[in-house]
Design a protein around this motif. Structure first.
Motif, PDB file in Angstrom:
ATOM      1  N   TYR A 131       0.885  -0.173  -8.810  1.00 16.00           N
ATOM      2  CA  TYR A 131       1.010  -0.757  -7.478  1.00 16.00           C
ATOM      3  C   TYR A 131       2.286  -0.213  -6.839  1.00 16.00           C
ATOM      4  CZ  TYR A 131       0.527  -4.694  -4.131  1.00 16.00           C
ATOM      5  OH  TYR A 131       0.346  -5.497  -3.024  1.00 16.00           O
ATOM      6  N   PRO A 132       2.248   0.193  -5.577  1.00  9.99           N
ATOM      7  CA  PRO A 132       3.432   0.842  -4.990  1.00  9.99           C
ATOM      8  C   PRO A 132       4.650  -0.082  -4.943  1.00  9.99           C
ATOM      9  CG  PRO A 132       1.781   0.355  -3.299  1.00  9.99           C
ATOM     10  CD  PRO A 132       1.127   0.111  -4.617  1.00  9.99           C
ATOM     11  N   ASN A 134       7.598   0.953  -3.485  1.00  8.59           N
ATOM     12  CA  ASN A 134       8.433   1.298  -2.335  1.00  8.59           C
ATOM     13  C   ASN A 134       7.608   2.114  -1.346  1.00  8.59           C
ATOM     14  OD1 ASN A 134       8.504   4.103  -3.284  1.00  8.59           O
ATOM     15  ND2 ASN A 134       9.943   3.341  -4.836  1.00  8.59           N
ATOM     16  N   GLU A 135       8.190   2.413  -0.219  1.00  5.75           N
ATOM     17  CA  GLU A 135       7.481   3.137   0.839  1.00  5.75           C
ATOM     18  C   GLU A 135       7.009   4.505   0.365  1.00  5.75           C
ATOM     19  OE1 GLU A 135       5.677   3.837   4.408  1.00  5.75           O
ATOM     20  OE2 GLU A 135       6.694   1.970   3.891  1.00  5.75           O
ATOM     21  N   GLU A 137       6.145   5.479  -2.672  1.00  2.00           N
ATOM     22  CA  GLU A 137       4.961   5.357  -3.529  1.00  2.00           C
ATOM     23  C   GLU A 137       3.729   4.967  -2.715  1.00  2.00           C
ATOM     24  OE1 GLU A 137       5.608   2.844  -6.894  1.00  2.00           O
ATOM     25  OE2 GLU A 137       7.264   4.063  -7.678  1.00  2.00           O
ATOM     26  N   TYR A 138       3.920   4.158  -1.686  1.00  6.31           N
ATOM     27  CA  TYR A 138       2.801   3.786  -0.820  1.00  6.31           C
ATOM     28  C   TYR A 138       2.251   5.020  -0.106  1.00  6.31           C
ATOM     29  CZ  TYR A 138       0.293   1.607   3.067  1.00  6.31           C
ATOM     30  OH  TYR A 138      -0.657   1.248   3.989  1.00  6.31           O
ATOM     31  N   GLN A 139       3.136   5.833   0.441  1.00  2.00           N
ATOM     32  CA  GLN A 139       2.689   7.045   1.137  1.00  2.00           C
ATOM     33  C   GLN A 139       2.028   8.026   0.165  1.00  2.00           C
ATOM     34  OE1 GLN A 139       2.551   7.508   4.371  1.00  2.00           O
ATOM     35  NE2 GLN A 139       3.527   5.516   4.774  1.00  2.00           N
ATOM     36  N   TRP A 141       0.231   7.180  -2.379  1.00  2.00           N
ATOM     37  CA  TRP A 141      -1.132   6.662  -2.550  1.00  2.00           C
ATOM     38  C   TRP A 141      -2.027   7.101  -1.397  1.00  2.00           C
ATOM     39  CZ3 TRP A 141      -4.605   4.720  -5.686  1.00  2.00           C
ATOM     40  CH2 TRP A 141      -4.211   4.087  -6.880  1.00  2.00           C
ATOM     41  N   PHE A 351       3.330  -0.678   3.738  1.00  2.00           N
ATOM     42  CA  PHE A 351       3.928  -1.075   2.470  1.00  2.00           C
ATOM     43  C   PHE A 351       4.505  -2.485   2.516  1.00  2.00           C
ATOM     44  CE2 PHE A 351       7.916  -1.548   0.094  1.00  2.00           C
ATOM     45  CZ  PHE A 351       7.378  -1.626  -1.177  1.00  2.00           C
ATOM     46  N   GLN A 352       5.164  -2.849   3.598  1.00  2.00           N
ATOM     47  CA  GLN A 352       5.813  -4.152   3.657  1.00  2.00           C
ATOM     48  C   GLN A 352       4.792  -5.280   3.474  1.00  2.00           C
ATOM     49  OE1 GLN A 352       9.010  -4.791   3.588  1.00  2.00           O
ATOM     50  NE2 GLN A 352       9.490  -2.606   3.598  1.00  2.00           N
ATOM     51  N   ASP A 355       3.761  -5.355  -0.184  1.00  2.00           N
ATOM     52  CA  ASP A 355       4.847  -5.855  -1.025  1.00  2.00           C
ATOM     53  C   ASP A 355       4.938  -7.372  -0.928  1.00  2.00           C
ATOM     54  OD1 ASP A 355       6.880  -5.072  -2.885  1.00  2.00           O
ATOM     55  OD2 ASP A 355       8.383  -5.613  -1.379  1.00  2.00           O
TER      56      ASP A 355
END
Length: 495
Positions: A131-132, A134-135, A137-139, A141, A351-352, A355
């Protein structure tokens, strides 16, 4: 094409009967037959091409009492129905279903022998594992999902854009038509229940009887609600496992606080200090949760193994977490995300928001934190395929009663999903199994008896019927982990 019933509900016209008989051939060493039938790649534009849909059959062992055809959907999504497990092992010869029905299953479109979704193995193996956090890791994905979907479309061809559940449901009716049957009976567990639900929606007059066990709820539109319901049953399952250990003398953790032992392991995994005693490699918190999650599907087959492994890790001894072998090939059949992301669209701002989901769930569920099915949300963000069958509430009329068995806690298809589906399907009889597990036909002799009685005789269990938990008191006689269930090509559990 749609027609309007007397009720005003739009339903699909039945598939025309096949002009050619099915050419059955012997298949495997278990008495089955296999064949293929032609179905449109795109039912809206059948003139644009077809695919060969692979089907399998085991004929009724007692032809004098034959009750017709029972379609047994293999689920997944991505599981094959043409193998000994689905029809021979999952439904044994002594079963009333095996005796009284021609059992017919299939490789759903995009799977196995039915124009499989193909992706480059090296691309599949690049999948992010967590699971991401931080930003960045989200990007990563989002970029990966776009890359994978484009690669799979290139490798697969036109079928890639037509593996949604509506198309799969129409395939079931094409099988009915090819068999020359006016009506079919339908039985499925897990993802296959969504196919059954949509079949009742599209072809209500073609159903003799339907039992759908451990249900998907395709009406969920909130990503948080999806994650919350799956984690809720993960937490409940883990607590029930710990209670069982405390009450079962043969459990390796009996005499200890099993939940506290688990929590200690998870803290160490989160801190990066839990090591594989054999290799010295870290065991991550995600790996640990997937192991526990997977063990909650089948208590009889898994709980002693789970307890043994948890104790071994806590004592610093060698223990093996379940993994999946890497296929030795350039490409791999990887239908799960292609099918899944044709059916589910999630509105996540970034991401926020994700999270915040994680933080809320970890506060609500202190032992299990987050269901591994978070990947069902993450894998569809920025997916480049078409969402041709988005979430919707069922609109069903004109069907007979449906039997819906469910368990108290089910990590694969949570209780909330089952109750939601029961509210959307008219004439539904819910059968409560008061234990933990996924697939009550397997987990409960009581539930299996009710399912077989209904499908064969159309006699439903009494309203309010319940089945008591059926947990093991002794380890299996032979070393046997959970019943083999399909894993994704990345090793994540499937429904």
């Amino acid at each position: 094409m749609l027609a309007t019933a007397a009720t005003g509900v739009a339903v699909a016209e039945p598939s025309p009967r096949s002009a050619e008989p099915i050419a059955w051939e012997a298949c495997g060493d278990y008495g089955g037959e296999c064949a293929t039938i032609k179905v449109p790649i795109d039912y809206a534009k059948p003139e644009e091409g077809s695919l060969d849909l692979a089907i399998g059959r085991l004929k009724a062992l007692n032809p004098a009492k034959r009750a017709g055809v029972l379609i047994v959907h293999p689920g997944g999504p991505g599981a094959s129905g043409i193998n000994p497990f689905i029809l021979r092992n999952a439904i044994p010869a002594e079963s009333a279903l095996r005796q009284n029905f021609d059992l017919v299953s299939l490789d759903p479109r995009g799977v196995g022998r039915s124009n499989p979704v193909q992706c480059d193995l090296d691309v599949v193996e690049q999948a992010p594992a967590t699971y991401p956090a931080n930003e960045g890791e989200y990007q990563a994905w989002l970029a990966y999902n776009a890359k994978l979907s484009q690669n799979c479309r290139e490798r697969t061809g036109p079928v890639f854009d037509h593996v949604d559940t509506t198309s799969a449901t129409r395939d079931v009716d094409s099988i009915r038509a090819a068999l020359g049957e006016r009506q079919i009976s339908f039985f499925a567990i897990s993802y296959g229940t969504q196919v059954g639900q949509q079949y009742a929606e599209l072809f209500p007059g073609n159903l003799r009887a339907m039992a759908i066990d451990s249900n998907m709820d395709h009406s969920i539109t909130s990503a948080f609600r999806y994650l919350q319901t799956t984690t809720d049953d993960f937490e409940g399952s883990a607590k029930a496992f710990a209670t069982w250990c405390g009450q079962t003398q043969a459990c390796p953790l009996n005499g200890q606080d099993a939940m506290a032992v688990w929590d200690g392991l998870h803290r160490r995994a989160t801190a990066g200090t839990l090591k594989d005693p054999q290799t010295g490699e870290p065991i991550t918190a995600e790996q640990l949760r997937v192991f526990l999650f997977d063990g909650m599907y089948d208590p009889a087959g898994s709980w002693f193994d789970v307890a043994t492994t948890v104790k071994a890790l806590a004592d610093g001894n060698a223990a093996k977490l379940r993994t999946t072998a890497t296929p030795k090939a350039e490409t791999v059949n990887y239908a799960y995300p292609a099918i899944w992301c044709s059916d589910w669209k999630w509105q996540v701002s970034g991401f926020q928001e994700l999270d915040q989901y994680r933080k809320r769930l970890e506060a609500l569920y202190p032992h299990t934190k987050l269901s591994p099915f978070w990947s069902d949300v993450m894998s569809c963000l920025n997916w480049q395929g078409t969402v041709s069958n988005p979430q919707h509430r069922l609109d069903v009329s004109g069907t007979g009663p449906t039997l819906l068995p469910k368990s108290r806690h089910d990590v694969g298809t949570p209780k909330a999903w089952n109750y939601a589906v029961a509210a959307q399907l008219p004439k539904t009889r819910v059968l409560e199994y008061d234990g933990v597990g996924h697939g009550q036909y397997r987990n409960s002799v009581c539930a299996r008896t009710h399912i077989e009685t209904y499908l064969t005789s159309l006699k439903l269990p009494p309203s309010g019927a319940r089945c008591a938990p059926e947990y093991p008191s002794q380890p299996p006689a032979s070393v046997r982990a959970a019943e083999e269930r399909p894993l994704s090509a990345t090793g994540r559990p499937l429904h």
